[in-house]
Scaffold this motif. Structure first.
Motif, PDB file in Angstrom:
ATOM      1  N   ALA A  20     -37.871 -29.218  10.529  1.00  0.00           N
ATOM      2  CA  ALA A  20     -37.171 -30.483  10.283  1.00  0.00           C
ATOM      3  C   ALA A  20     -37.956 -31.357   9.300  1.00  0.00           C
ATOM      4  N   LEU A  21     -39.271 -31.345   9.417  1.00  0.00           N
ATOM      5  CA  LEU A  21     -40.092 -32.108   8.480  1.00  0.00           C
ATOM      6  C   LEU A  21     -39.948 -31.558   7.068  1.00  0.00           C
ATOM      7  N   GLN A  22     -39.932 -30.243   6.934  1.00  0.00           N
ATOM      8  CA  GLN A  22     -39.758 -29.640   5.608  1.00  0.00           C
ATOM      9  C   GLN A  22     -38.417 -30.035   5.003  1.00  0.00           C
ATOM     10  N   ARG A  23     -37.363 -30.004   5.825  1.00  0.00           N
ATOM     11  CA  ARG A  23     -36.047 -30.417   5.322  1.00  0.00           C
ATOM     12  C   ARG A  23     -36.060 -31.893   4.937  1.00  0.00           C
ATOM     13  N   ASN A  29     -36.773 -37.906   2.420  1.00  0.00           N
ATOM     14  CA  ASN A  29     -36.713 -38.843   3.523  1.00  0.00           C
ATOM     15  C   ASN A  29     -38.008 -39.650   3.594  1.00  0.00           C
ATOM     16  N   ARG A  30     -37.889 -40.968   3.661  1.00  0.00           N
ATOM     17  CA  ARG A  30     -39.064 -41.841   3.609  1.00  0.00           C
ATOM     18  C   ARG A  30     -39.993 -41.601   4.792  1.00  0.00           C
ATOM     19  N   GLN A  31     -39.440 -41.472   6.000  1.00  0.00           N
ATOM     20  CA  GLN A  31     -40.288 -41.276   7.175  1.00  0.00           C
ATOM     21  C   GLN A  31     -41.038 -39.957   7.107  1.00  0.00           C
ATOM     22  N   ALA A  32     -40.379 -38.917   6.594  1.00  0.00           N
ATOM     23  CA  ALA A  32     -41.045 -37.626   6.457  1.00  0.00           C
ATOM     24  C   ALA A  32     -42.193 -37.714   5.455  1.00  0.00           C
ATOM     25  N   GLU A  34     -43.893 -40.386   4.674  1.00  0.00           N
ATOM     26  CA  GLU A  34     -44.963 -41.173   5.290  1.00  0.00           C
ATOM     27  C   GLU A  34     -45.771 -40.328   6.271  1.00  0.00           C
ATOM     28  N   ALA A  35     -45.087 -39.453   6.994  1.00  0.00           N
ATOM     29  CA  ALA A  35     -45.790 -38.590   7.939  1.00  0.00           C
ATOM     30  C   ALA A  35     -46.757 -37.661   7.218  1.00  0.00           C
ATOM     31  N   VAL A  36     -46.344 -37.127   6.091  1.00  0.00           N
ATOM     32  CA  VAL A  36     -47.220 -36.246   5.323  1.00  0.00           C
ATOM     33  C   VAL A  36     -48.422 -37.018   4.801  1.00  0.00           C
ATOM     34  N   HIS A  37     -48.186 -38.215   4.275  1.00  0.00           N
ATOM     35  CA  HIS A  37     -49.310 -39.022   3.785  1.00  0.00           C
ATOM     36  C   HIS A  37     -50.272 -39.392   4.912  1.00  0.00           C
ATOM     37  N   ARG A  38     -49.747 -39.553   6.099  1.00  0.00           N
ATOM     38  CA  ARG A  38     -50.590 -39.968   7.220  1.00  0.00           C
ATOM     39  C   ARG A  38     -51.410 -38.805   7.776  1.00  0.00           C
ATOM     40  N   HIS A  39     -50.854 -37.603   7.766  1.00  0.00           N
ATOM     41  CA  HIS A  39     -51.487 -36.517   8.515  1.00  0.00           C
ATOM     42  C   HIS A  39     -51.937 -35.325   7.672  1.00  0.00           C
ATOM     43  N   HIS A  40     -51.353 -35.085   6.525  1.00  0.00           N
ATOM     44  CA  HIS A  40     -51.759 -33.930   5.715  1.00  0.00           C
ATOM     45  C   HIS A  40     -53.050 -34.263   4.977  1.00  0.00           C
ATOM     46  N   PRO A  41     -54.026 -33.342   4.939  1.00  0.00           N
ATOM     47  CA  PRO A  41     -55.299 -33.656   4.282  1.00  0.00           C
ATOM     48  C   PRO A  41     -55.180 -33.782   2.763  1.00  0.00           C
ATOM     49  N   ARG A  42     -54.144 -33.179   2.168  1.00  0.00           N
ATOM     50  CA  ARG A  42     -53.945 -33.255   0.705  1.00  0.00           C
ATOM     51  C   ARG A  42     -52.466 -33.603   0.434  1.00  0.00           C
TER      52      ARG A  42
END
Length: 407
Positions: A20-23, A29-32, A34-42
């Motif tokens: 679902a995050l990939q989609r 999607n703005r929330q998705a 933001e989630a990547v910026h918050r948790h992905h190391p790169r």
């Protein structure tokens, strides 16, 4: 790090969340994002060509894991050891399993003296229940019945069974059935199990969470619902001492959490006596790895709670055993200017004092003009009702007597 997975986690659900995050990223999607910026190391690099493994890494790190493989490894362990005691329908069980179910501290909303009394009543009506199986014998702390079961089938001592799929030692340690047993019965029953090969570090993952509920956790008891609904084992100190002497690891994070809410430090003193301050990795820490909180996190939780709630003696105890409390600022909870002030749910200081069973504070509040007849907005209940729900017998007696005398 420490896992922040929800109760009863599912690997399939986590995989679905990653897809679902990939989609969501593909759909901008703005929330998705933001989630990547918050948790992905790169994040910036990942967002250029966001693949499934990037989504899985983001989900894993969101829940406190270094990566997807570590999360999958933990979920495999959780599938083996997770138990949701509250998910068992006692009405469908045979009499021995029903006895174990009623007798055990489950750490959910059903924990209360009437259920444990139901176990005692069931046993009184069916005195042969401990003979039915080893898990019932352990719940009843019956050393004779345990010895009988284990002589015939010694392997049962490490066999999961009963309504919760626990090994026998856990049923003994989590049992709260009010039997007329003496301390010697409980210790003899535990000794039979330990002599037969029971693991003193046995435990399970409550609803799949990553802090194990061990045999020690069960013996020491207490927790968020208070000592009335989640009491210590009646023979907590001698049983805990026996477990520790027989190899239970003194670093038991769930015990430290469950017992931090009240000022009593007897559990810490016993654990420190058996090496809590400088013990090496526990079997659970080695097995669960990064899913468990670190020692620094464990101690910081203890320090923060003690400081925020005015537990000066606990901070001093920690410091005496080499725990760095230098940054802690002790807060003495202020006495309210208005004893009838309400919080967001309409509860007064007297409601909260009744819930915790703090008789000294209850007396002070009543002397200062607190109204014991006020009801909160959420439950529509008086402070006496809160004390009754928490099974705080001292507070129940005092508030009941106060109201009688003031009528």
């Amino acid at each position: 790090m420490a896992s922040t997975l929800p109760d009863n986690p599912s690997l399939e659900r986590l995989r679905s969340d990653a897809r679902a995050l990939q989609r969501g990223i593909m759909a901008n999607n703005r929330q998705a994002i933001e989630a990547v910026h918050r948790h992905h190391p790169r994040p910036d690099l990942a967002l250029q060509h966001f693949r499934l493994h990037d989504a899985q890494l983001t989900i894993a790190r969101r829940y406190g894991f270094s990566g997807w493989p570590a999360l999958v490894q933990f979920m495999a362990i959780a599938d083996e050891l997770a138990v949701d005691p509250g998910g068992i329908d006692a009405a469908t069980l045979d009499v021995a399993d029903q006895f174990c179910s009623f007798a055990s501290l489950r750490y959910d909303h059903t924990d209360a003296p009437p259920r444990w009394q139901a176990a005692a009543t069931l046993l009184e009506s069916n005195p042969a229940v401990p003979q039915h199986h080893v898990w019932a014998a352990a719940s009843a702390a019956d050393p004779v019945a345990l010895d009988h079961h284990l002589k015939d089938r010694p392997g049962l001592v490490t066999t999961p069974g009963g309504p919760f799929g626990w090994v026998p030692l856990l049923y003994l340690c989590y049992s709260r059935v009010p039997l007329p047993n003496k301390e010697t019965n409980a210790l003899a029953a535990a000794t039979v199990l330990l002599d037969a090969g029971a693991d003193p570090n046995a435990g399970y993952l409550w609803r799949g969470l990553s802090t194990p509920f061990t045999a020690l956790t069960g013996v020491f008891g207490e927790g968020e619902q208070g000592p009335g609904r989640q009491p210590r084992h009646r023979f907590a100190t001698p049983l805990a001492r026996l477990l520790l002497e027989r190899g239970a690891h003194p670093v038991d994070q769930q015990t430290l959490y469950n017992r931090m809410f009240r000022a009593d430090d007897s559990h810490l003193e016993l654990l420190f006596d058996h090496g809590l301050a400088d013990a090496g990795p526990s079997p659970w820490e080695r097995r669960l790895g990064e899913a468990m909180e670190s020692r620094d996190q464990m101690w910081q939780r203890q320090i923060d709670w003690a400081a925020d709630h005015g537990f000066a003696e606990r901070l001093a105890l920690l410091a005496r055993h080499g725990i760095d409390v230098s940054g802690a600022e002790l807060v003495q909870p202020p006495f309210p200017d208005d004893p009838n002030m309400r919080d967001a749910d309409g509860a007064t200081p007297l409601h909260h004092a009744a819930w915790s069973g703090d008789l000294d504070l209850i007396r002070r509040l009543l002397d200062a003009g607190a109204d014991p007849g006020l009801v909160d907005f959420r439950y529509g209940t008086t402070p006496l009702g809160w004390a009754q729900h928490a099974y705080q017998t001292g507070a129940i007696d005092y508030l009941g007597s106060w109201q009688t005398h003031t009528l």
